[in-house]
Design an enzyme around this catalytic site. Structure first.
Site, PDB file in Angstrom:
ATOM      1  N   LYS A  22       0.715  -1.195  -0.018  1.00  0.00           N
ATOM      2  CA  LYS A  22       0.065  -0.041  -0.206  1.00  0.00           C
ATOM      3  C   LYS A  22       0.786   1.103   0.008  1.00  0.00           C
ATOM      4  O   LYS A  22       0.615   2.237  -0.727  1.00  0.00           O
ATOM      5  CB  LYS A  22      -0.972   0.152   1.392  1.00  0.00           C
ATOM      6  CG  LYS A  22      -1.806  -1.234   1.425  1.00  0.00           C
ATOM      7  CD  LYS A  22      -2.907  -1.000   2.503  1.00  0.00           C
ATOM      8  CE  LYS A  22      -2.158  -0.989   3.953  1.00  0.00           C
ATOM      9  NZ  LYS A  22      -1.450  -2.008   4.323  1.00  0.00           N
ATOM     10  N   ARG A  97      -9.475   0.806   8.878  1.00  0.00           N
ATOM     11  CA  ARG A  97      -9.029  -0.396   9.342  1.00  0.00           C
ATOM     12  C   ARG A  97      -9.878  -0.940  10.378  1.00  0.00           C
ATOM     13  O   ARG A  97      -9.868  -2.191  10.658  1.00  0.00           O
ATOM     14  CB  ARG A  97      -7.924  -0.488  10.340  1.00  0.00           C
ATOM     15  CG  ARG A  97      -6.324  -0.432   9.328  1.00  0.00           C
ATOM     16  CD  ARG A  97      -5.141  -0.295  10.501  1.00  0.00           C
ATOM     17  NE  ARG A  97      -4.258  -0.890   9.921  1.00  0.00           N
ATOM     18  CZ  ARG A  97      -2.922  -0.460   9.550  1.00  0.00           C
ATOM     19  NH1 ARG A  97      -3.158   0.760   8.981  1.00  0.00           N
ATOM     20  NH2 ARG A  97      -1.933  -1.171   9.383  1.00  0.00           N
ATOM     21  N   ARG A 136      11.684  -5.220   5.354  1.00  0.00           N
ATOM     22  CA  ARG A 136      11.566  -3.819   4.872  1.00  0.00           C
ATOM     23  C   ARG A 136      12.455  -2.888   5.460  1.00  0.00           C
ATOM     24  O   ARG A 136      12.684  -3.022   6.649  1.00  0.00           O
ATOM     25  CB  ARG A 136      10.010  -3.653   5.264  1.00  0.00           C
ATOM     26  CG  ARG A 136       9.258  -4.241   4.253  1.00  0.00           C
ATOM     27  CD  ARG A 136       7.883  -3.355   4.295  1.00  0.00           C
ATOM     28  NE  ARG A 136       7.254  -3.014   5.526  1.00  0.00           N
ATOM     29  CZ  ARG A 136       5.883  -2.674   5.509  1.00  0.00           C
ATOM     30  NH1 ARG A 136       4.837  -2.582   4.572  1.00  0.00           N
ATOM     31  NH2 ARG A 136       5.512  -2.527   6.891  1.00  0.00           N
ATOM     32  N   ARG A 170      11.460  -0.489  10.897  1.00  0.00           N
ATOM     33  CA  ARG A 170      10.576  -0.290  11.586  1.00  0.00           C
ATOM     34  C   ARG A 170      10.630  -1.366  12.900  1.00  0.00           C
ATOM     35  O   ARG A 170      10.810  -2.561  12.617  1.00  0.00           O
ATOM     36  CB  ARG A 170       9.076  -0.352  10.931  1.00  0.00           C
ATOM     37  CG  ARG A 170       8.810   1.002  10.615  1.00  0.00           C
ATOM     38  CD  ARG A 170       7.342   0.998   9.477  1.00  0.00           C
ATOM     39  NE  ARG A 170       6.263   0.338  10.021  1.00  0.00           N
ATOM     40  CZ  ARG A 170       5.345   0.039   9.540  1.00  0.00           C
ATOM     41  NH1 ARG A 170       5.218   0.580   8.360  1.00  0.00           N
ATOM     42  NH2 ARG A 170       4.220  -0.461  10.058  1.00  0.00           N
ATOM     43  N   ARG A 181       0.093  -8.583  13.730  1.00  0.00           N
ATOM     44  CA  ARG A 181      -0.720  -7.608  12.691  1.00  0.00           C
ATOM     45  C   ARG A 181      -1.686  -8.369  11.562  1.00  0.00           C
ATOM     46  O   ARG A 181      -2.740  -7.797  11.216  1.00  0.00           O
ATOM     47  CB  ARG A 181       0.402  -6.836  11.867  1.00  0.00           C
ATOM     48  CG  ARG A 181       0.946  -5.783  13.004  1.00  0.00           C
ATOM     49  CD  ARG A 181       2.506  -5.149  12.263  1.00  0.00           C
ATOM     50  NE  ARG A 181       2.333  -4.364  11.268  1.00  0.00           N
ATOM     51  CZ  ARG A 181       3.422  -4.102  10.639  1.00  0.00           C
ATOM     52  NH1 ARG A 181       4.513  -4.515  10.694  1.00  0.00           N
ATOM     53  NH2 ARG A 181       3.069  -3.272   9.483  1.00  0.00           N
TER      54      ARG A 181
END
Ligand code: AMP
Length: 231
Positions: A22, A97, A136, A170, A181
């Site tokens: 996203k 969400r 990431r 992160r 998550r």
């Protein structure tokens, strides 16, 4: 690339689990169509960094992969939506969400004479999502996203976009938190797919493809949405 003018502000939602792409794809769409990316995750991370009351309340939940309370998220989003640049049209990345957030968004938009134009559901299987999220990193200077194996900079350690050399991983981008998550996504966010399908604004996208293929398909989808709103 041409930059079609958006005469009626488009409100697009990229819906999908963490790792669906996203953020990466929002930035592609921002450049291609002049829309504004609104990432509630980025807003909350900025609030945490600045040590605001909202950030202090959000920090622990974010680190464990849960959802920050609707009140806090709606507050940071509404503040950002009040900025005039959002009148150019927005891509919502990571919002809504929950069902409460989806209804609150409808109200916020209705007060501006707007409505959700399209919701693109970016579909990725669970194992791929965990693998993507776990590797990431982000350039701290310009925000460009990278991945240890899937998207490395051309020159190791140097951002392709801005030449920055500092990359951030992160805290919540690790396999354990990613699983949490994902559970949160399935329990609280995935039901919104049915909600937006019933509202007639849902489009589905196979986000298992590589980044360039997803970008091409998204640009085609968003191009036709933006053109359909032009006078
Ligand atoms: P993201 O950058 O979108 O992956 O978001 C990172 C974290 O910020 C999430 O795991 C949540 O803890 C929090 N967060 C971001 N957006 C929302 C939202 N719309 N509602 C609740 N929590 C959110």
């Amino acid at each position: 690339m041409n930059c079609p003018s958006v005469t009626q502000p488009a409100v697009l939602i990229l819906l999908g689990p963490p790792g669906a792409g996203k953020g990466t794809q929002s930035r592609v769409l921002e450049k291609a169509f002049g829309l504004i990316q609104l990432s509630t995750g980025d807003m909350l991370r900025a609030a945490v960094k600045a040590g605001t009351p909202a950030g202090q309340a959000a920090q622990a939940v974010m680190e464990t992969g849960g959802l920050v309370s609707d009140d806090i998220v709606l507050q940071v989003l509404a503040e950002r939506m009040a900025d005039p640049d959002t009148g150019r049209g927005v891509i919502l990345d990571g919002f809504p969400r929950t069902a409460v957030q989806a209804f609150a968004l409808d109200e916020l938009l209705a007060a501006r004479g707007q409505s959700v134009g399209a919701v693109i559901s970016m579909e990725v299987d669970d194992d791929t999502m965990v693998a993507r999220v776990s590797g990431r990193t982000t350039c701290t200077k310009c925000g460009e996203g990278y991945h240890d194996t899937l998207k490395r900079p051309a020159v190791a350690g140097v951002c392709d976009v801005c030449g920055g050399t500092d990359f951030l991983r992160r805290k919540d981008d690790n396999a354990d938190t990613a699983r949490q998550r994902l559970d949160t996504y399935h329990a609280q966010t995935a039901p919104l797919i049915g909600h937006y399908q019933r509202a007639g604004v849902l489009q589905r996208l196979d986000a298992m493809q590589d980044i360039a293929a997803v970008s091409r398909e998204l640009e085609r989808m968003v191009g036709s949405i933006v053109r359909s709103r032009a006078p």
